[in-house]
Design an enzyme around this catalytic site. Structure first.
Site, short mmCIF file in Angstrom:
data_model
loop_
_atom_site.label_atom_id
_atom_site.label_comp_id
_atom_site.label_asym_id
_atom_site.label_seq_id
_atom_site.Cartn_x
_atom_site.Cartn_y
_atom_site.Cartn_z
N HIS A 158 0.82 -1.22 0.00
CA HIS A 158 0.00 0.00 0.00
C HIS A 158 0.85 1.27 0.00
O HIS A 158 0.30 2.38 -0.02
CB HIS A 158 -0.94 0.03 1.21
N ASP A 282 -4.12 -12.89 3.82
CA ASP A 282 -5.38 -12.47 4.43
C ASP A 282 -6.60 -12.74 3.56
O ASP A 282 -7.71 -12.31 3.88
CB ASP A 282 -5.33 -10.99 4.86
ZN LIG Z 1 -4.09 -7.21 3.04
#
Ligand SMILES: [Zn+2]
Length: 353
Positions: A158, A282
């Site tokens: 990110h 995840d």
């Molecule tokens: Zn993630």
């Protein structure tokens, strides 16, 4: 097979994030590294210390002003009157910012896109060594290894060139991909984290030497919200070098593994020579941050899709949050590689740990 990791990566210990109007405990704990490292060692990997290559290879991806901010942020923050222990912005330029401000409160909003990337006194040191682990992995691949695992924590996908976000400060996969271009002409980054790798996408969006492919949960109601849509295909020379496969929330093994196979097929079409897997775990059905219903055995199927590409593979750890299943899911992913490549040396080392 080596796993690169430095104990200093544990020093980043974020305390808080602000979510849905509530102050929460930060979920990206240092304890993740222990579960992931043990799983790698149990899978036949040997722990290795990354070399210190300095900031130069990181500055090939990240903006110098941003790096200067990261280095200074914690100290400047500590000099504010009545501030909390971590640098966490409360204001962001969003759409109307034209000028970089001077003070730390404004700078924090300028260089951090949310409250979920708090900078504490040791954050930069941990992020630096996480990036060094990615670089060491890239150098192993350049030296001729078919597979390497960079246990990067804090994660990176990110982080933009000049923006921290979503637990990420330095984009480890992008830094590794850039390093791999020293030997290869075309690199693929394939991101299997349940969140879109928005920083990675933006870094390479107009380039035709790094393919960015990502399968992730539909961002229209999920982090990172503003990127990750199927119509984002790259621009200019990079058109066709970005491929997003957002899937509905609740998607399971078949859809997610099928998307990974499509991304691998696109990497082959583009004649990529090496794959960096942005390995978020995840997508798992019980992950506290997740939206998919991927089961543990499906991580093994994902890994086989990468094996079938018949290219060197560098694994760069992204998300995947704490819980008893984190190590189990990594072991599942590593299983196809471990069963084909495990060496006697690796087994001895595992026994010592
Ligand atoms: Zn993630």
């Amino acid at each position: 097979m080596k796993v690169f990791y430095d104990e200093r990566q544990r020093l980043h210990d974020p305390q808080i994030q602000f979510f849905a109007g509530k102050l929460q405990l930060a979920p990206e704990h240092p304890s993740r590294t222990r579960r992931l490292l043990n799983a790698a060692l149990e899978s036949g990997f040997v722990q290795a210390q990354p070399a210190d290559l300095g900031w130069d290879p990181i500055l090939k991806i990240h903006d110098a002003g941003y790096i200067a901010f990261l280095k200074a942020a914690s100290l400047l923050w500590s000099k504010l009157d009545d501030a909390g222990p971590e640098c966490v912005p409360h204001i962001h330029p969003v759409r109307y910012g034209r000028t970089r401000p001077r003070g730390i409160l404004g700078l924090a909003g300028y260089y951090m896109n949310g409250t979920n990337c708090p900078i504490g006194p040791h954050t930069v040191e941990a992020a630096y060594w996480s990036a060094q682990a990615a670089l060491a992995g890239a150098d192993q691949i350049i030296a001729g290894e078919a597979l390497c695992y960079a246990l990067c924590r804090p994660p990176g996908h990110h982080a933009h060139s000049d923006l921290a976000g979503g637990f990420c400060f330095l984009n480890n996969a992008a830094i590794a991909a850039q390093r791999l271009l020293d030997r290869y002409e075309r690199v693929a980054i394939i991101d299997v984290d349940v969140h879109h790798g928005n920083g990675t996408q933006e870094i390479f969006y107009s380039r035709d030497d790094v393919f960015c492919g990502s399968v992730h949960a539909d961002p229209s109601d999920f982090y990172p919200f503003y990127q990750g849509y199927a119509n984002e295909e790259g621009e200019g020379e990079g058109f066709g070098w970005n491929m997003n496969l957002p899937l509905p929330h609740g998607s399971g093994d078949e859809k997610v593994v099928g998307a990974v196979q499509r991304l691998c097929a696109r990497a082959r079409e583009l004649d990529c020579q090496v794959i960096v897997v942005a390995l978020g775990l995840d997508a798992f059905e019980l992950d506290p941050m997740g939206k998919f219903r991927v089961t543990t055995p499906a991580f093994e199927d994902m890994a086989r899709a990468f094996q079938h590409c018949e290219m060197p593979v560098l694994l760069v750890q992204e998300g995947g949050y704490d819980g008893p299943h984190l190590g189990e899911n990594l072991r599942s992913f590593l299983r196809p590689f471990a069963t084909t490549n495990v060496s006697g040396e690796a087994r001895i080392s595992t026994a010592q740990h």
